[in-house]
Design an enzyme around this catalytic site. Structure first.
Site, PDB file in Angstrom:
ATOM      1  N   THR A 126      -6.180   9.851  -6.703  1.00 32.78           N
ATOM      2  CA  THR A 126      -6.465   8.967  -7.849  1.00 32.78           C
ATOM      3  C   THR A 126      -7.766   9.345  -8.559  1.00 32.78           C
ATOM      4  O   THR A 126      -8.243   8.610  -9.420  1.00 32.78           O
ATOM      5  CB  THR A 126      -6.587   7.502  -7.375  1.00 32.78           C
ATOM      6  OG1 THR A 126      -7.646   7.422  -6.409  1.00 32.78           O
ATOM      7  CG2 THR A 126      -5.296   7.005  -6.763  1.00 32.78           C
ATOM      8  N   THR A 176     -11.449   5.540  -2.263  1.00 32.67           N
ATOM      9  CA  THR A 176     -10.016   5.681  -2.507  1.00 32.67           C
ATOM     10  C   THR A 176      -9.264   5.468  -1.201  1.00 32.67           C
ATOM     11  O   THR A 176      -9.782   5.740  -0.124  1.00 32.67           O
ATOM     12  CB  THR A 176      -9.651   7.066  -3.084  1.00 32.67           C
ATOM     13  OG1 THR A 176      -8.238   7.092  -3.338  1.00 32.67           O
ATOM     14  CG2 THR A 176     -10.018   8.204  -2.154  1.00 32.67           C
ATOM     15  N   TYR A 177      -8.071   4.928  -1.328  1.00 32.07           N
ATOM     16  CA  TYR A 177      -7.182   4.795  -0.168  1.00 32.07           C
ATOM     17  C   TYR A 177      -5.945   5.657  -0.408  1.00 32.07           C
ATOM     18  O   TYR A 177      -4.951   5.541   0.293  1.00 32.07           O
ATOM     19  CB  TYR A 177      -6.788   3.324   0.022  1.00 32.07           C
ATOM     20  CG  TYR A 177      -7.998   2.413   0.105  1.00 32.07           C
ATOM     21  CD1 TYR A 177      -8.687   2.237   1.306  1.00 32.07           C
ATOM     22  CD2 TYR A 177      -8.487   1.767  -1.026  1.00 32.07           C
ATOM     23  CE1 TYR A 177      -9.822   1.431   1.376  1.00 32.07           C
ATOM     24  CE2 TYR A 177      -9.614   0.954  -0.975  1.00 32.07           C
ATOM     25  CZ  TYR A 177     -10.279   0.791   0.240  1.00 32.07           C
ATOM     26  OH  TYR A 177     -11.408  -0.001   0.302  1.00 32.07           O
ATOM     27  N   ASN A 178      -6.026   6.485  -1.486  1.00 30.60           N
ATOM     28  CA  ASN A 178      -4.911   7.368  -1.857  1.00 30.60           C
ATOM     29  C   ASN A 178      -3.605   6.607  -2.074  1.00 30.60           C
ATOM     30  O   ASN A 178      -2.530   7.101  -1.729  1.00 30.60           O
ATOM     31  CB  ASN A 178      -4.717   8.477  -0.811  1.00 30.60           C
ATOM     32  CG  ASN A 178      -5.964   9.328  -0.690  1.00 30.60           C
ATOM     33  OD1 ASN A 178      -6.679   9.257   0.298  1.00 30.60           O
ATOM     34  ND2 ASN A 178      -6.280  10.078  -1.739  1.00 30.60           N
ATOM     35  N   THR A 179      -3.724   5.389  -2.615  1.00 33.38           N
ATOM     36  CA  THR A 179      -2.504   4.642  -2.936  1.00 33.38           C
ATOM     37  C   THR A 179      -2.535   4.251  -4.400  1.00 33.38           C
ATOM     38  O   THR A 179      -3.599   4.136  -4.999  1.00 33.38           O
ATOM     39  CB  THR A 179      -2.402   3.341  -2.113  1.00 33.38           C
ATOM     40  OG1 THR A 179      -3.534   2.527  -2.435  1.00 33.38           O
ATOM     41  CG2 THR A 179      -2.380   3.619  -0.630  1.00 33.38           C
ATOM     42  N   CYS A 201     -23.176 -17.317 -16.950  1.00 29.06           N
ATOM     43  CA  CYS A 201     -22.487 -17.282 -15.650  1.00 29.06           C
ATOM     44  C   CYS A 201     -23.071 -18.363 -14.742  1.00 29.06           C
ATOM     45  O   CYS A 201     -23.953 -18.104 -13.929  1.00 29.06           O
ATOM     46  CB  CYS A 201     -22.652 -15.894 -15.013  1.00 29.06           C
ATOM     47  SG  CYS A 201     -21.746 -15.731 -13.474  1.00 29.06           S
ATOM     48  N   GLU A 252      -6.380  -3.556  -5.424  1.00 27.80           N
ATOM     49  CA  GLU A 252      -6.594  -2.458  -6.370  1.00 27.80           C
ATOM     50  C   GLU A 252      -7.299  -2.969  -7.631  1.00 27.80           C
ATOM     51  O   GLU A 252      -8.113  -2.272  -8.231  1.00 27.80           O
ATOM     52  CB  GLU A 252      -5.259  -1.788  -6.711  1.00 27.80           C
ATOM     53  CG  GLU A 252      -4.700  -1.011  -5.512  1.00 27.80           C
ATOM     54  CD  GLU A 252      -3.273  -0.512  -5.703  1.00 27.80           C
ATOM     55  OE1 GLU A 252      -3.026   0.673  -5.410  1.00 27.80           O
ATOM     56  OE2 GLU A 252      -2.393  -1.289  -6.129  1.00 27.80           O
TER      57      GLU A 252
END
Length: 465
Positions: free
Chosen positions: A371, A359-362, A103, A436
């Site tokens: 999720t 989480t953003y619940n999407t 890397c 995401e």
């Protein structure tokens, strides 16, 4: 007129190569996030004050401010605050760890930092020019990066009992945390297609813009196959196809939730599902899986470049299952780190929790989605590839929730990150947002770091008892 003067003075103005902080994510999306959020401005200011720069990793992590804050706090503590190891050792260990995955992005950053804190430039000519004490760490670095399940208390004993080159337990814990941090960060760097910094090799050019936007870092890291044209989401799959994928995944989550409520599999069945998933994970590899030959500039920092990730079951090797019930981070690893390197156990623990629970619940275009089932499947799949088993988890869920292209991406990012390509990034979760996909990478690097830490800390515990 100023410009003419520059030309007369013979000053060559470097021009950034590439399109912003990531080769996988459009620059405008990243900059938009950074400009909208007051919390981000504060974080950027802190990061700039601590490092004297805003690096591209920070700019891409900006999608997840809560995680970024924890990440920067931990990294700052490991590199700059009081601790068992001298500052130049810390950066050199970062170089050693990043070099295991070729890397050059991270190697370059830490070469600059190493010299800045007064490190001896001769050490940069290769590990054999560093003190014997650091050379002795080479074997642990190698095994930890590629086959952590092989670490034994003998590895630990060899480092702690090397006469005048011995490590103390506290120094060794500091080194292990740095190694696992930078192995995982190499995964993030490749997994999100991080571009070289403008001041580093391969981050700028003095030539006029040309057709080729390759830089030496990408080529040496095998990130481009020559024919890799920008594909608009893997093979131009139609939008309706990828829309259908999201719907199908949501439906599977609903069904699994219902099954969970109805029946519970026996212990034997659960154990057998784990073994099946572990065995199957051995044979997940990408079709464009060509060998990457390390560039000399990076590979000189470590020996035995042929030593890489090897699947447990190939060549007749079998890895015993590591049961979290017998040794886990919360009950064992955390307290050991905190005892030998105060506060660091706490910082790492917070970072694990934030990554796991974030989480953003999407999901793609859907809102108000739980999720947790999906996040747990990703985390446990990574640990399963390392032989780590949770007794209370039904590994049958993994095959339901993670499709093949996603598994290929996960395994490549975690085990051989230098082989990640834009095609792999584009071909999983095609309707999901870039934020995401970065979120997925946070889960991958923290699960990887925890897996490596579990094996190393268990060996240290066995040595101590």
């Amino acid at each position: 007129g100023g410009r003419d003067q520059d030309e007369e003075l013979g000053i060559r103005i470097p021009r950034p190569l590439g399109q912003g902080p990531s080769r996988f994510i459009p620059e405008k999306e990243i900059l938009q996030v950074g400009s909208e959020d007051a919390q981000m401005h504060a974080l950027f200011a802190d990061s700039f004050a601590a490092l004297g720069r805003l690096d591209n990793i920070t700019l891409v992590m900006v999608f997840h401010p809560q995680y970024l804050e924890s990440f920067l706090k931990t990294q700052h503590y490991l590199l700059q605050m009081d601790g068992p190891l001298p500052l130049h050792y810390r950066h050199y260990i970062g170089i050693m760890a990043a070099a295991r995955h070729q890397c050059s992005y991270l190697v370059n950053l830490h070469v600059n930092d190493f010299l800045h804190v007064g490190g001896d430039p001769k050490w940069l000519n290769g590990l054999e020019n560093a003190p014997q004490k650091l050379q002795n760490l080479g074997e642990l670095n190698k095994v930890l990066a590629h086959r952590p399940w092989l670490i034994t208390k003998e590895h630990i004993e060899g480092l702690l009992k090397a006469e005048e080159h011995s490590w103390s337990l506290a120094e060794l814990v500091h080194a292990v945390v740095l190694l696992t941090h930078y192995h995982s960060l190499a995964s993030f760097t490749f997994g999100c297609g991080i571009s070289p910094e403008i001041h580093c090799d391969g981050g700028h050019t003095f030539r006029p813009p040309s057709v080729s936007n390759y830089c030496i870092c990408d080529i040496t890291n095998g990130n481009h196959s020559v024919d890799e044209m920008p594909v608009n989401s893997a093979e131009n799959v139609s939008v309706s196809d990828s829309f259908f994928e999201v719907e199908a995944l949501m439906e599977k989550m609903r069904q699994l939730q219902e099954c969970r409520d109805e029946e519970e599999a026996s212990q034997e069945e659960m154990a057998s599902r784990f073994e099946i998933e572990k065995r199957e994970s051995m044979f997940v590899f990408s079709s464009d899986d060509e060998e990457v030959t390390p560039a000399r500039a990076v590979s000189r920092h470590f020996e035995d470049t042929s030593y890489g990730y090897k699947d447990f079951s190939r060549h007749g090797m079998h890895v015993p299952t590591f049961r979290v019930q017998d040794y886990c981070w919360e009950d064992h690893g955390y307290s050991l780190v905190n005892r030998l390197y105060p506060d660091v156990g706490q910082l790492i623990d917070e970072k694990f929790h934030i990554a796991y629970n974030l989480t953003y619940n999407t999901m793609a275009m859907h809102k108000d989605v739980d999720t947790s089932m999906l996040r747990r499947a990703i985390w446990n799949y990574i640990h399963c590839m390392f032989g780590i088993r949770y007794d209370d988890y039904d590994y049958g869920e993994i095959n339901q929730l993670l499709d093949r292209s996603f598994k290929v991406y996960i395994k490549t990012v975690v085990c051989t990150p230098e082989k990640v390509t834009k095609r792999m990034y584009d071909s999983f979760w095609r309707q999901f947002k870039h934020s995401e996909k970065v979120h997925v990478n946070l889960l991958l690097i923290e699960a990887r770091m925890q897996a490596e830490l579990l094996y190393a800390l268990r060996a240290i515990t066995r040595y101590m008892t």
